[in-house]
Design a protein around this motif. Structure first.
Motif, PDB file in Angstrom:
ATOM      1  N   LEU A 191      47.557  31.966  34.940  1.00  0.00           N
ATOM      2  CA  LEU A 191      48.154  33.077  34.197  1.00  0.00           C
ATOM      3  C   LEU A 191      49.672  33.061  34.336  1.00  0.00           C
ATOM      4  CD1 LEU A 191      45.735  36.011  35.096  1.00  0.00           C
ATOM      5  CD2 LEU A 191      45.912  34.823  32.905  1.00  0.00           C
ATOM      6  N   ALA A 192      50.353  33.511  33.287  1.00  0.00           N
ATOM      7  CA  ALA A 192      51.802  33.655  33.362  1.00  0.00           C
ATOM      8  C   ALA A 192      52.159  34.696  34.423  1.00  0.00           C
ATOM      9  CB  ALA A 192      52.344  34.086  31.998  1.00  0.00           C
ATOM     10  N   PRO A 193      53.371  34.645  34.982  1.00  0.00           N
ATOM     11  CA  PRO A 193      53.778  35.662  35.952  1.00  0.00           C
ATOM     12  C   PRO A 193      53.570  37.068  35.389  1.00  0.00           C
ATOM     13  CG  PRO A 193      55.416  33.931  35.836  1.00  0.00           C
ATOM     14  CD  PRO A 193      54.439  33.659  34.736  1.00  0.00           C
ATOM     15  N   SER A 194      53.057  37.950  36.230  1.00  0.00           N
ATOM     16  CA  SER A 194      52.774  39.309  35.783  1.00  0.00           C
ATOM     17  C   SER A 194      53.398  40.323  36.731  1.00  0.00           C
ATOM     18  CB  SER A 194      51.263  39.540  35.698  1.00  0.00           C
ATOM     19  OG  SER A 194      50.662  39.374  36.967  1.00  0.00           O
ATOM     20  N   PHE A 195      53.647  41.521  36.221  1.00  0.00           N
ATOM     21  CA  PHE A 195      54.181  42.601  37.048  1.00  0.00           C
ATOM     22  C   PHE A 195      53.070  43.194  37.918  1.00  0.00           C
ATOM     23  CE2 PHE A 195      57.077  43.515  33.186  1.00  0.00           C
ATOM     24  CZ  PHE A 195      57.936  42.494  33.564  1.00  0.00           C
ATOM     25  N   HIS A 196      53.405  43.527  39.140  1.00  0.00           N
ATOM     26  CA  HIS A 196      52.463  44.262  39.986  1.00  0.00           C
ATOM     27  C   HIS A 196      52.667  45.748  39.709  1.00  0.00           C
ATOM     28  CE1 HIS A 196      49.834  44.874  43.484  1.00  0.00           C
ATOM     29  NE2 HIS A 196      50.556  45.968  43.660  1.00  0.00           N
ATOM     30  N   LEU A 197      51.696  46.377  39.044  1.00  0.00           N
ATOM     31  CA  LEU A 197      51.846  47.759  38.595  1.00  0.00           C
ATOM     32  C   LEU A 197      50.825  48.713  39.177  1.00  0.00           C
ATOM     33  CD1 LEU A 197      52.475  46.947  34.826  1.00  0.00           C
ATOM     34  CD2 LEU A 197      54.178  47.776  36.450  1.00  0.00           C
ATOM     35  N   ASP A 198      49.701  48.195  39.614  1.00  0.00           N
ATOM     36  CA  ASP A 198      48.620  49.042  40.107  1.00  0.00           C
ATOM     37  C   ASP A 198      48.469  48.811  41.608  1.00  0.00           C
ATOM     38  OD1 ASP A 198      46.616  50.891  39.970  1.00  0.00           O
ATOM     39  OD2 ASP A 198      45.428  49.841  38.478  1.00  0.00           O
ATOM     40  N   GLU A 199      47.506  49.481  42.217  1.00  0.00           N
ATOM     41  CA  GLU A 199      47.327  49.345  43.657  1.00  0.00           C
ATOM     42  C   GLU A 199      46.837  47.955  44.044  1.00  0.00           C
ATOM     43  OE1 GLU A 199      44.259  51.940  45.119  1.00  0.00           O
ATOM     44  OE2 GLU A 199      43.129  51.809  43.255  1.00  0.00           O
ATOM     45  N   PHE A 200      46.259  47.210  43.104  1.00  0.00           N
ATOM     46  CA  PHE A 200      45.847  45.839  43.363  1.00  0.00           C
ATOM     47  C   PHE A 200      45.899  45.061  42.056  1.00  0.00           C
ATOM     48  CE2 PHE A 200      42.038  47.834  41.844  1.00  0.00           C
ATOM     49  CZ  PHE A 200      41.292  46.849  41.225  1.00  0.00           C
ATOM     50  N   ASN A 201      45.843  43.728  42.156  1.00  0.00           N
ATOM     51  CA  ASN A 201      45.736  42.898  40.961  1.00  0.00           C
ATOM     52  C   ASN A 201      44.921  41.657  41.288  1.00  0.00           C
ATOM     53  OD1 ASN A 201      47.507  40.533  41.602  1.00  0.00           O
ATOM     54  ND2 ASN A 201      49.122  42.087  41.668  1.00  0.00           N
ATOM     55  N   VAL A 202      44.711  40.792  40.312  1.00  0.00           N
ATOM     56  CA  VAL A 202      43.859  39.616  40.526  1.00  0.00           C
ATOM     57  C   VAL A 202      44.653  38.313  40.447  1.00  0.00           C
ATOM     58  CG1 VAL A 202      41.783  40.794  39.746  1.00  0.00           C
ATOM     59  CG2 VAL A 202      43.172  39.551  38.076  1.00  0.00           C
ATOM     60  N   ASP A 203      45.969  38.411  40.530  1.00  0.00           N
ATOM     61  CA  ASP A 203      46.828  37.231  40.529  1.00  0.00           C
ATOM     62  C   ASP A 203      46.719  36.546  41.890  1.00  0.00           C
ATOM     63  OD1 ASP A 203      48.804  35.344  40.450  1.00  0.00           O
ATOM     64  OD2 ASP A 203      50.445  36.739  40.069  1.00  0.00           O
ATOM     65  N   PRO A 204      46.228  35.288  41.949  1.00  0.00           N
ATOM     66  CA  PRO A 204      46.069  34.634  43.251  1.00  0.00           C
ATOM     67  C   PRO A 204      47.391  34.314  43.932  1.00  0.00           C
ATOM     68  CG  PRO A 204      45.612  33.096  41.470  1.00  0.00           C
ATOM     69  CD  PRO A 204      45.761  34.444  40.836  1.00  0.00           C
ATOM     70  N   LYS A 205      48.475  34.386  43.190  1.00  0.00           N
ATOM     71  CA  LYS A 205      49.778  34.112  43.798  1.00  0.00           C
ATOM     72  C   LYS A 205      50.355  35.342  44.490  1.00  0.00           C
ATOM     73  CE  LYS A 205      50.790  30.697  40.205  1.00  0.00           C
ATOM     74  NZ  LYS A 205      49.595  30.967  39.399  1.00  0.00           N
ATOM     75  N   THR A 206      49.819  36.524  44.157  1.00  0.00           N
ATOM     76  CA  THR A 206      50.434  37.729  44.708  1.00  0.00           C
ATOM     77  C   THR A 206      49.464  38.754  45.270  1.00  0.00           C
ATOM     78  OG1 THR A 206      50.425  38.776  42.513  1.00  0.00           O
ATOM     79  CG2 THR A 206      52.418  37.598  43.140  1.00  0.00           C
ATOM     80  N   TRP A 207      48.163  38.575  45.108  1.00  0.00           N
ATOM     81  CA  TRP A 207      47.293  39.607  45.690  1.00  0.00           C
ATOM     82  C   TRP A 207      45.954  39.085  46.176  1.00  0.00           C
ATOM     83  CZ3 TRP A 207      43.177  42.846  46.285  1.00  0.00           C
ATOM     84  CH2 TRP A 207      43.439  44.059  46.948  1.00  0.00           C
ATOM     85  N   TYR A 208      45.154  38.447  45.318  1.00  0.00           N
ATOM     86  CA  TYR A 208      43.787  38.103  45.705  1.00  0.00           C
ATOM     87  C   TYR A 208      43.526  36.618  45.509  1.00  0.00           C
ATOM     88  CZ  TYR A 208      38.755  38.669  46.404  1.00  0.00           C
ATOM     89  OH  TYR A 208      37.473  38.589  46.899  1.00  0.00           O
ATOM     90  N   ARG A 209      43.350  35.918  46.620  1.00  0.00           N
ATOM     91  CA  ARG A 209      43.059  34.488  46.573  1.00  0.00           C
ATOM     92  C   ARG A 209      41.546  34.263  46.597  1.00  0.00           C
ATOM     93  NH1 ARG A 209      47.684  31.069  49.808  1.00  0.00           N
ATOM     94  NH2 ARG A 209      49.467  32.107  48.853  1.00  0.00           N
ATOM     95  N   PHE A 210      41.102  33.321  45.795  1.00  0.00           N
ATOM     96  CA  PHE A 210      39.670  33.017  45.691  1.00  0.00           C
ATOM     97  C   PHE A 210      39.546  31.532  45.391  1.00  0.00           C
ATOM     98  CE2 PHE A 210      35.545  32.786  43.533  1.00  0.00           C
ATOM     99  CZ  PHE A 210      34.754  33.594  44.352  1.00  0.00           C
ATOM    100  N   PRO A 211      38.515  30.855  45.946  1.00  0.00           N
ATOM    101  CA  PRO A 211      38.385  29.413  45.698  1.00  0.00           C
ATOM    102  C   PRO A 211      38.097  29.102  44.225  1.00  0.00           C
ATOM    103  CG  PRO A 211      36.473  30.265  46.870  1.00  0.00           C
ATOM    104  CD  PRO A 211      37.489  31.350  46.872  1.00  0.00           C
ATOM    105  N   ILE A 212      38.725  28.075  43.716  1.00  0.00           N
ATOM    106  CA  ILE A 212      38.469  27.660  42.339  1.00  0.00           C
ATOM    107  C   ILE A 212      37.039  27.166  42.188  1.00  0.00           C
ATOM    108  CG2 ILE A 212      39.127  26.010  40.537  1.00  0.00           C
ATOM    109  CD1 ILE A 212      41.975  26.091  41.649  1.00  0.00           C
ATOM    110  N   LEU A 213      36.567  26.437  43.175  1.00  0.00           N
ATOM    111  CA  LEU A 213      35.190  25.951  43.189  1.00  0.00           C
ATOM    112  C   LEU A 213      34.424  26.695  44.274  1.00  0.00           C
ATOM    113  CD1 LEU A 213      35.900  22.112  42.944  1.00  0.00           C
ATOM    114  CD2 LEU A 213      35.427  23.712  41.080  1.00  0.00           C
ATOM    115  N   SER A 214      33.254  27.210  43.927  1.00  0.00           N
ATOM    116  CA  SER A 214      32.463  27.956  44.913  1.00  0.00           C
ATOM    117  C   SER A 214      30.996  27.955  44.496  1.00  0.00           C
ATOM    118  CB  SER A 214      32.959  29.407  45.011  1.00  0.00           C
ATOM    119  OG  SER A 214      32.589  30.150  43.858  1.00  0.00           O
TER     120      SER A 214
END
Length: 612
Positions: free
Chosen positions: A576-599
């Motif tokens: 995803l393109a860089p996004s603003f952090h506006l809410d209490e959480f987000n799903v951007d793996p670079k800034t809030w929630y990391r998850f394995p690409i393969l699982s």
């Protein structure tokens, strides 16, 4: 205790803008002096900017920050200044506040606790300081104390908690400062904006000033500093459990100096605004700073007439409206480096036309309703508007593939392929428009789509910046109705009458987003528990079966669908393109929630749902 005047000074800084960062600090000091301030506190890491990332790990960067401190000290005569910067000692870097009194450096206070949750990765760069420890540090040939320090000024004993220090419960430094009988605690912070967060800070300042029986002054950074995080510039003063002062958030100014009389009396307290207002103000400021700091000439937007792109168009228009209102025409134009002379009595609308170029890229599957919605919105706000069909491009791509594989593509057999080629065909031509205009391409994906991968890579995810990627679709739909009424945006009447749809299937197939996925209100609830609270699928079912009026079998299906799509589409979130952090959480793996690409995709966990 002597009644003096103190100030919090918020700053809109930029990493590596050494000259500009220093100038803004100096100008704020000069303003504080002119208002007879005796102590002024700047935010955390003011000299470098908080968002310097791995620059903090270098040897030269903290050293450069110290040299900038040396340049600043001569401006600090007849005032006490507290300013944040990194300090390297051998192989460790500390997050510190330098205290300068009447042109002399009195010492450095070091941060004791690092933020490591959500958007924060401070342990990557900084080492926590140990409580009660003080060492000698050599600065410009002289030794000054560094560590767990307090200071005195005109009979006032004061100390510091640096941002995260204040959020650590019973182990926070404030308790030791209380034992040392301080009268005043400053909290220089770099606390990212999130809708509704100001209420948490208000409670913190009230609680802290009460349990420590002192004045408590909180000072935050301001603006979209480095691309993703937005700082709201909040400044608060409390005493003995009572809030005495609060400024209005999210200013377009380079800096603000908010002064307080250090007396236990209520001073100016700005109202706490609703989340809808915070969303538009933070987004407008974020877009303004991103535009000027990237040195781009405007924005380009593929305007579909739907909720997401319409939201972004309004946010750009609000950027212009709010920037003009606060800065005035000449300063607004100057900060964006625009060559602009108004030709009408409505420079706001002219500027929107100069800064925002839109295009409706229809296909045979597009409806007249969405075209009219896009055209009406663009005309009303003043955006430049183009429209064209991409059927020829879609047919060209499709024909080449059909010739290669030796068969015709059909909706029954190739549904996703035929949807995606339409979305992707829009990307190259809209990028051309962005390149021609030297502009930023705005991508239109929202957080709910990011959760389940309901977005075409290199299609609606394509762009330079993704303003709403951290906001859920349920909120966006509510906000659009709020904006039509509360922002006087009657141009949203068309989009608010439409049912959200990608319009990628033939019209007779009556495609809608929620039919493809599930109700957005349900996605929000599952997402809140799965991503924000990190709950398991079974936990989520047991919680939501009592909260939502859904058949249990249907709720289980929704939960399974969410987790399967979530797991399958991590690769999209990574791109995803860089996004603003506006809410209490987000799903951007670079800034809030990391998850394995393969699982394994929660296979066992989802199978267990059928057993309860």
């Amino acid at each position: 205790m002597t009644a003096i005047k103190i100030a919090g000074a918020t700053l809109n800084q930029t990493p590596l803008d050494w000259k500009g960062n220093l100038e803004r600090i100096v100008l704020a000091i000069q303003e504080a002096k002119s208002r007879k301030v005796e102590i002024v506190c700047f935010p955390e890491l003011s000299i470098t900017g908080y968002g310097s990332e791995d620059l903090f790990l270098s040897y030269w960067y903290p050293q450069k920050a110290l040299s900038q401190l040396g340049k600043l000290i001569p401006y600090c005569t007849d005032i006490t200044v507290a300013v944040g910067l990194p300090v390297r000692i051998q192989d460790k870097v500390y997050n510190t506040v330098a205290v300068i009194e009447n042109g002399k450096l009195k010492g450095f206070v070091a941060k004791q606790f690092m933020a490591i949750d959500g958007v924060h990765y401070e342990f990557r760069w900084f080492t926590p300081w140990e409580a009660n420890q003080v060492i000698d540090f050599e600065f410009e040939g002289k030794k000054v104390p560094l560590g767990d320090l307090t200071f005195n000024h005109s009979g006032i004993h004061y100390g510091f908690e640096i941002c995260e220090d204040a959020w650590r419960g019973k182990v926070r430094p404030g308790y030791r400062l209380h034992d040392r009988k301080v009268d005043l605690i400053f909290n220089p912070s770099a606390s990212h904006f999130a809708m509704g967060k100001t209420l948490e800070r208000k409670e913190l300042i009230e609680y802290s000033s009460k349990i420590f029986n002192c004045y408590y002054c909180y000072v935050n950074l301001l603006g979209n500093e480095a691309g993703r995080m937005i700082f709201d510039g909040e400044i608060l003063l409390g005493k003995s459990g009572e809030l005495l002062a609060r400024n209005q958030l999210l200013s377009f100014a380079d800096f603000q100096v908010i002064t307080f009389d250090l007396e236990a009396k209520t001073q100016e307290i700005a109202a706490v605004q609703p989340k809808e207002w915070e969303f538009v103000q933070a987004s407008a400021l974020g877009l303004f700073d991103y535009l000027r700091k990237s040195k781009s000439k405007g924005f380009v937007l593929s305007l579909s007439g739907g909720a997401d792109s319409s939201t972004i168009a309004i946010l750009v228009a609000e950027m212009v409206r709010r920037g003009l209102s606060e800065l005035g025409l000449s300063t607004f134009v100057e900060k964006l480096n625009l060559d602009f002379v108004p030709q009408t009595e409505n420079p706001e609308k002219e500027l929107v036309g100069l800064l925002l170029t839109t295009a409706y890229q229809g296909t045979k599957n597009s409806s007249d309703d969405t075209f009219q919605s896009a055209k009406y919105l663009a005309e009303r706000i003043g955006a430049t508007f183009y429209s064209w069909s991409i059927d020829e491009e879609v047919a060209s791509y499709t024909g080449k593939i059909e010739n290669a594989i030796g068969r015709k593509l059909t909706w029954d057999q190739d549904d996703i392929t035929l949807q995606n080629i339409q979305a992707r065909s829009r990307s190259p031509i809209i990028w051309m428009l962005a390149n021609i205009n030297n502009a930023l391409l705005l991508s239109t994906s929202n957080r709910s789509e990011g959760d389940v991968g309901y977005a075409t890579m290199d299609g609606d995810t394509s762009g330079s910046i993704s303003p709403i990627a951290a906001v859920d679709k349920h909120f966006i739909l509510q906000w659009l109705r709020w904006a039509e009424k509360n922002l006087g945006r009657s141009e949203l009447s068309y989009v608010n009458s439409l049912t959200p749809t990608a319009e990628l299937r033939p019209l007779e197939r009556t495609q809608t987003d929620e039919k493809d996925l599930m109700p957005y209100s349900v996605i929000v609830e599952i997402e809140r528990l799965a991503i924000r609270d990190k709950r398991s699928p079974i936990d989520i079912f047991l919680i939501l079966k009592d909260e939502l009026e859904l058949e249990e079998a249907l709720l289980k299906d929704y939960i399974k669908k969410f987790f399967r799509l979530w797991s399958r589409n991590q690769w999209k979130r990574e791109r995803l393109a860089p996004s603003f952090h506006l809410d209490e959480f987000n799903v951007d793996p670079k800034t809030w929630y990391r998850f394995p690409i393969l699982s394994g995709g929660f296979t066992e966990e989802l199978d267990q749902l059928d057993q309860i």
